[in-house]
Design an enzyme around this catalytic site. Structure first.
Site, PDB file in Angstrom:
ATOM      1  N   GLU A   1      59.223 -42.159  53.455  1.00 18.69           N
ATOM      2  CA  GLU A   1      60.035 -41.028  53.908  1.00 18.69           C
ATOM      3  C   GLU A   1      59.741 -40.665  55.360  1.00 18.69           C
ATOM      4  O   GLU A   1      60.670 -40.382  56.128  1.00 18.69           O
ATOM      5  CB  GLU A   1      59.823 -39.821  52.976  1.00 18.69           C
ATOM      6  CG  GLU A   1      60.507 -40.044  51.633  1.00 18.69           C
ATOM      7  CD  GLU A   1      59.908 -39.294  50.452  1.00 18.69           C
ATOM      8  OE1 GLU A   1      60.316 -39.596  49.323  1.00 18.69           O
ATOM      9  OE2 GLU A   1      59.018 -38.439  50.638  1.00 18.69           O
TER      10      GLU A   1
ATOM     11  N   ASP B   1      55.333 -35.302  43.987  1.00 15.48           N
ATOM     12  CA  ASP B   1      55.517 -33.852  43.778  1.00 15.48           C
ATOM     13  C   ASP B   1      54.200 -33.217  43.314  1.00 15.48           C
ATOM     14  O   ASP B   1      53.858 -32.093  43.698  1.00 15.48           O
ATOM     15  CB  ASP B   1      56.582 -33.590  42.698  1.00 15.48           C
ATOM     16  CG  ASP B   1      57.916 -34.245  43.033  1.00 15.48           C
ATOM     17  OD1 ASP B   1      58.117 -34.622  44.196  1.00 15.48           O
ATOM     18  OD2 ASP B   1      58.750 -34.392  42.116  1.00 15.48           O
TER      19      ASP B   1
END
Ligand SMILES: Nc1ncnc2c1ncn2[C@@H]1O[C@H](COP(=O)(O)O)[C@@H](O)[C@H]1O
Ligand SMILES: O=P(O)(O)OC[C@H]1O[C@](O)(COP(=O)(O)O)[C@@H](O)[C@@H]1O
Ligand SMILES: [Mg+2]
Length: 465
Positions: free
Chosen positions: A301, A444
Site C-alpha cells: 500500500e 487491521d
C-alpha cells in the site's frame, strides 16, 4: 500469561470511534493445486495468461477474478480487487462453497478485537448494518453502535441496532506458501501465504455517516480519545444518482472536523487498504491525509500510494526489493507532504513507526506498543481469530523472524542520519507464523493494536505530567 502484561497493561483508559466499513468475510482456503484448478475450470489457458498480464482493476467476470487471483498468488502480496456487482457475477461467487464466515472490514475486525482488549468504550459505525453483520459483532458491554432516534443519539449493542440493510459479503481466498499450478508452459508458485480479497461494491453502499447521525458526531468525538477511519477504498468515482467521490471525501473531512470540534486532542488514524483505482487512491491521500494524525498501511500500500504521488521509481523498488531504506524514505515523504504525526508500516518482517520527534512518548513506549501488535498478529495468524486475551500466549511464544536483529540495526543506523534527525524510527521484528491458519485481517489487527497502545500510553504519560 503474566508476560503478556509486560506488553499491554490495560487499555481500559481508552475509548474509540470506528467508521466506516463492516462486512461479512466468506473465506475459502485454497490448500492444494486442485482447489485453484477447480476455479480455473474450463477457461482457455492462453486467454487466462493474457488476462493475467492485462491486469483488470475491477472484476467484471469470472475470468477477471481467476486472472487477478493467480497474479496475486505469483506475487505473494496482499491484494484486494473490487467486483462489479452484476447479478451474474454475484451468483458466480454465491455458487462457491466457502469454509468459514467471519466479521470483516476494518471496523468489524477492529471492533471485535478491541472489545476483548477491555477498552472503555468502542463506538463502531457502518452506514449499512444488516442483521447478519450485526450478529457477527461480539456481544460485549463495551461495544456499541450509534443510531439516532427522535433527534437523540442512541448507543446500543450492534445486535440491537441492525436495519433492513443489504448484506455485504467479501470473498476471501487464502493460499499457502509454495502452492504451485501450471498453465500451458508456465508454472506459478505462491511466494508466501497470503489472502486475495474479491470485494463487493454494492451501488447503495456509500461511505458516509447518515445525515441524521451527523449532528451527533461532535458529541461522539467528545466521548472518545481517538478514532480509526477506514473503508475509503470502497468510494467510486461516480454513482448512478450523480454523486461523486469528491462529495464523499468532502463529507469525510467534515466528519473528522466534527469529531474534533469539541475534542481537539482527539487523535485520528486512517487505516489504508489496497485501492485499485489510481485516481481514487490519489484523491484519498490528498483529501483525507491532511486531516488525520497518523496512518497505517502495508508495504504494497505504501508503494502504491507513493506511486500515485509521482515517485514511481521508489514505488517499484519497494514492490520488487522490499528494502527497509526505501520504505523509510517513502514514509518520510508521506509524513512531510501531509504533515502527519506518525506513519505505521507493517510488512511480513517488521512493524515500524516513523513519528515526528517531540512527542511525550519515549522510544521504549512506542516499541512496547509495536511489540504488542506483533503478538496480536502472530496469535491471529496461528489461530485465525483471537477470542480471549489468553489466546495471546500463542503469539507470545512465536519467535521473532530470523532477520529481526539485522532489520533493527538497519533502522537504527538510518535513524541517526541527518535527514532523519526530526524523526523517531522504531522497528520491531515480526513473529512470522510459518503456516498461518489465515492472513486476512492481520493488518487491521496490527494497526489497531499499535494505535490503541499508543493512545493508552499517551494518556498515561499525560496524566503523570
Ligand atoms: N504468517 C504471518 N505471521 C505473522 N504475521 C504475518 C503473517 N503474514 C502476514 N503477517 C503480518 O500481517 C500483515 C498483513 O497486513 P495487511 O494489511 O493485512 O496486508 C503483514 O504485513 C505482516 O506484518
Ligand atoms: O474494502 P472493503 O470492502 O471495505 O473490505 C476490506 C477488507 O479488508 C479486511 O478488512 C482485511 O484487511 P487486512 O487484511 O488488511 O487487515 C477484510 O476483512 C475486508 O474484506
Ligand atoms: Mg490492511
Amino acid at each position: 500469561m503474566d508476560e503478556i502484561y509486560r506488553h499491554f497493561e490495560d487499555f481500559s483508559n481508552v475509548s474509540i470511534f470506528l467508521a466506516y466499513n463492516v462486512n461479512v468475510d466468506a473465506l475459502k482456503y485454497l490448500k492444494y493445486p486442485k482447489d485453484v484448478y477447480g476455479l480455473i475450470g474450463d477457461f482457455n489457458e492462453e486467454e487466462l495468461i493474457s488476462k493475467i498480464e492485462e491486469y483488470p482493476r475491477v472484476i467484471e467476470n469470472p475470468l477477471d477474478f481467476v486472472s487477478r487471483l493467480i497474479h496475486a498468488m505469483r506475487s505473494g502480496k496482499p491484494v484486494e480487487v473490487p467486483i462489479k456487482n452484476t447479478p451474474e457475477l454475484d451468483s458466480y461467487f454465491n455458487s462457491m462453497v466457502y469454509d468459514e464466515e467471519r466479521i470483516g472490514g476494518q471496523v468489524g475486525i477492529i471492533s471485535n478485537l478491541l472489545s476483548i482488549l477491555n477498552l472503555k468504550k468502542i463506538i463502531a459505525y457502518s452506514p449499512i448494518l444488516s442483521k447478519k453483520q450485526s450478529q457477527m459483532f461480539n456481544n460485549s458491554e463495551n461495544l456499541v453502535f450509534p443510531t439516532e432516534f427522535n433527534g437523540k443519539l442512541v448507543l446500543k449493542k450492534p445486535i440491537d441496532s441492525f436495519g433492513n440493510d443489504e448484506l455485504k459479503i467479501n470473498r476471501i481466498f487464502e493460499y499457502p506458501e509454495n502452492l504451485s499450478i501450471s498453465l500451458k508452459n508456465i508454472t506459478v508458485t505462491s511466494k508466501r501465504a497470503n489472502r486475495f480479497i474479491a470485494a463487493s461494491r454494492p451501488e447503495n453502499l456509500r461511505i458516509e455517516v447518515h445525515e441524521n447521525l451527523k449532528s451527533h458526531l461532535s458529541k461522539i468525538g467528545k466521548m472518545v480519545d481517538c478514532a480509526i477511519l477506514s473503508g475509503f477504498q470502497a468510494i467510486k468515482q461516480s454513482y448512478l444518482d450523480g454523486k461523486t467521490s469528491d462529495y464523499y471525501l468532502d463529507n469525510a473531512i467534515e466528519d473528522i472536523k466534527l469529531l474534533k470540534s469539541q475534542n481537539p486532542d482527539l487523535k485520528v488514524h486512517l487505516e489504508f487498504a489496497s485501492i485499485q483505482d489510481i485516481i481514487i487512491r490519489k484523491k484519498i491521500a490528498d483529501y483525507i491525509l491532511p486531516h488525520v494524525d497518523c496512518i497505517g498501511m502495508d508495504e504494497a500500500e505504501i508503494a502504491n500510494i507513493i506511486n500515485s504521488l509521482g515517485y514511481s521509481e521508489l514505488s517499484e523498488g519497494i514492490l520488487k526489493n522490499s528494502r527497509l531504506e526505501d520504505v523509510i524514505k517513502a514514509s518520510k515523504i508521506l509524513l512531510e507532504q501531509y504533515n502527519l504525526d506518525g506513519v505505521q508500516i507493517h510488512t511480513l518482517y517488521y512493524i515500524m513507526y516513523i513519528c515526528k520527534k517531540g512527542g511525550i512518548l519515549s522510544e521504549e513506549s512506542l516499541e512496547k506498543t509495536l511489540e504488542f501488535a506483533t503478538i496480536l498478529a502472530s496469535t491471529k495468524a496461528s489461530l485465525g481469530e483471537i477470542n480471549t486475551t489468553k489466546d495471546l500466549e500463542v503469539g507470545l511464544n512465536t519467535p521473532y523472524n530470523k532477520h529481526g536483529n539485522l532489520l533493527k540495526e538497519i533502522a537504527k543506523n538510518i535513524s541517526i542520519q541527518k535527514e532523519y534527525e526530526k524523526y523517531n524510527i522504531v522497528l520491531v521484528p515480526s513473529r512470522i507464523v510459518k503456516n498461518p491458519k489465515s492472513t486476512v485481517g492481520l493488518g487491521d489487527t496490527i494497526s489497531s493494536g499499535a494505535f490503541v497502545g499508543y493512545i493508552s500510553e499517551l494518556k498515561k504519560a499525560k496524566s503523570k505530567n
